[in-house]
Design an enzyme around this catalytic site. Structure first.
Site, PDB file in Angstrom:
ATOM      1  N   HIS A 265       0.844  -1.209   0.000  1.00 47.45           N
ATOM      2  CA  HIS A 265       0.000   0.000   0.000  1.00 47.45           C
ATOM      3  C   HIS A 265       0.880   1.261   0.000  1.00 47.45           C
ATOM      4  CE1 HIS A 265      -3.566   2.373   1.516  1.00 47.45           C
ATOM      5  NE2 HIS A 265      -2.569   3.153   1.897  1.00 47.45           N
ATOM      6  N   GLU A 266       1.867   1.285   0.901  1.00 46.53           N
ATOM      7  CA  GLU A 266       2.751   2.455   0.989  1.00 46.53           C
ATOM      8  C   GLU A 266       3.634   2.592  -0.241  1.00 46.53           C
ATOM      9  OE1 GLU A 266       2.633   4.937   3.108  1.00 46.53           O
ATOM     10  OE2 GLU A 266       0.930   3.910   4.009  1.00 46.53           O
TER      11      GLU A 266
ATOM     12  N   HIS B  91       1.820   4.385  -2.999  1.00 46.54           N
ATOM     13  CA  HIS B  91       1.893   5.848  -2.855  1.00 46.54           C
ATOM     14  C   HIS B  91       3.253   6.361  -3.319  1.00 46.54           C
ATOM     15  CE1 HIS B  91      -1.754   6.460  -0.576  1.00 46.54           C
ATOM     16  NE2 HIS B  91      -1.384   5.672   0.405  1.00 46.54           N
TER      17      HIS B  91
END
Ligand SMILES: [Zn+2]
Length: 380
Positions: free
Chosen positions: A65-66, A69
């Site tokens: 998820h990170e 980004h």
């Protein structure tokens, strides 16, 4: 948020674990072992082994998820320093804001989108397996946890991704980034209080203490972060048209790189009461920056031998700004990195420092200080 333990690098981005994450790791392992996997027809040992694996895969899910980004940010030319996993998930240290609403929405939405995609894929794969195997149990768990990650992060309160997506939409409507930030922050503020109310409801009406405390805690965090985002946006709008040179402090003098640390300590830091000094060669080219904290990190017994250039932060690793850049950008960089000051550099020469104390002093003086010529770089 502190740095945490470095565990390695991925795509050139430093990955670290904050100590608070270990608490979550233990909590997740315990909770999936005693509830989620407890219904499976497995031995106790198998349940615990699978639960540890599930907690590790949750870690991988948050990391993906990170990374989503971070990689989108980097594709937009925004440097990404590190990803730290902590109690509630992860934080990517991204060094500046996106440059347009579309880019902001893309950067903020990339994390939840990746969680959503993994969640759907795992859930479908798990449901396609009809026997109650470990693989099925794990896939369904991962599907659930990734969908939860996607939904949770899309909630509209800072620091969650949903607030950034909301800000991007407001930004597109108002064409004013700072105003959009303030509106998104106000929304987050209200939303945070709603979460706290929901937490109280869970405790007293549902008799669900853990769920209630969890909601309350997240609500409290959202209120705090939204307030901070609001304040920072107000400050940044006050500093949007102020150049860095107006609030930088000037270096007392410069220091050569080839003198010993003992001489540096006695003749420079003590004599001038300096906190940080630029290291230059004889032609005035900046080689690095040495601060009292750098001296304190070295062993005093080697001060007679080690030189300034061994202990300084070399120029290529220095966080710098130009004197004409808006002070708001400098403040933002100070807020998103955990360094104490930025070096103001023009044409390869250090012309000053900016730090939080300097920005604060400027704001408190009503923006009239103009070039603080303090001999030591006050507050460094
Ligand atoms: Zn996210």
């Amino acid at each position: 948020m502190g740095r945490g333990f470095r565990i390695g690098r991925l795509f050139g981005i430093e990955i670290a674990i904050h100590p608070s994450w270990l608490v979550i790791f233990a909590l997740v392992t315990w909770s999936v072992a005693t509830s989620w996997f407890n219904v499976e027809p497995w031995s106790t040992t198998t349940i615990w082994v699978v639960s540890v694996a599930a907690a590790l895969l949750l870690f991988v899910s948050v990391l993906i998820h990170e990374l989503a980004h971070s990689l989108v940010a980097r594709a937009q030319g925004i440097p990404v320093r590190s990803i730290t996993l902590f109690l509630l998930g992860g934080v990517s240290t991204i060094e500046s804001e996106a440059t347009s609403p579309g880019r902001e929405a893309l950067m903020a939405g990339a994390g939840p989108a990746s969680s959503l995609a993994i969640g759907i894929a795992c859930a479908l794969a798990g449901l396609a397996v009809h026997t109650p195997t470990i693989a099925r149990g794990m896939l369904i768990y991962l599907g659930y946890i990734n969908l939860l990650l996607a939904v949770f992060n899309m909630l509209p309160g800072f620091p969650l991704d949903g607030s950034r997506v909301l800000r991007a939409i407001l930004w597109a409507i108002t064409h004013d980034f700072l105003k959009a930030t303030r509106w998104a922050a106000r929304t987050g503020h209200v939303f945070g209080y709603l979460l706290i109310v929901a937490g109280v409801f869970f405790v007293f009406r549902q008799r669900d203490l853990i769920g209630g405390v969890w909601f309350g805690f997240i609500g409290f965090m959202v209120v705090q972060s939204s307030q901070a985002a609001y304040q920072q946006s107000r400050t940044e709008s006050r500093l949007a048209h102020v150049p860095v040179r107006d609030l930088m402090s000037l270096p007392a003098t410069w220091i050569p790189g080839d003198i010993t640390l003992r001489k540096a300590a006695n003749d420079y830091f003590l004599a001038l009461k300096a906190h940080c000094l630029p290291v230059q060669d004889d032609y005035g080219n900046l080689e690095g920056l040495i601060c009292l904290s750098d001296l304190q990190r070295t062993d005093q017994r080697s001060w007679g031998v080690d030189q300034v250039q061994d202990a300084m932060t070399a120029v290529d690793r220095l966080h710098t700004v130009a004197p004409d850049e808006p002070a708001a950008a400098a403040l933002h960089r100070l807020a998103t990195t955990d360094i104490d000051q930025l070096a103001v550099v023009q044409d390869g020469r250090l012309v000053g420092f900016v730090d939080r104390a300097g920005v604060l002093a400027y704001l408190q003086a009503g923006g009239r200080t103009g070039g603080r010529a303090t001999p030591s770089g006050a507050g460094l």
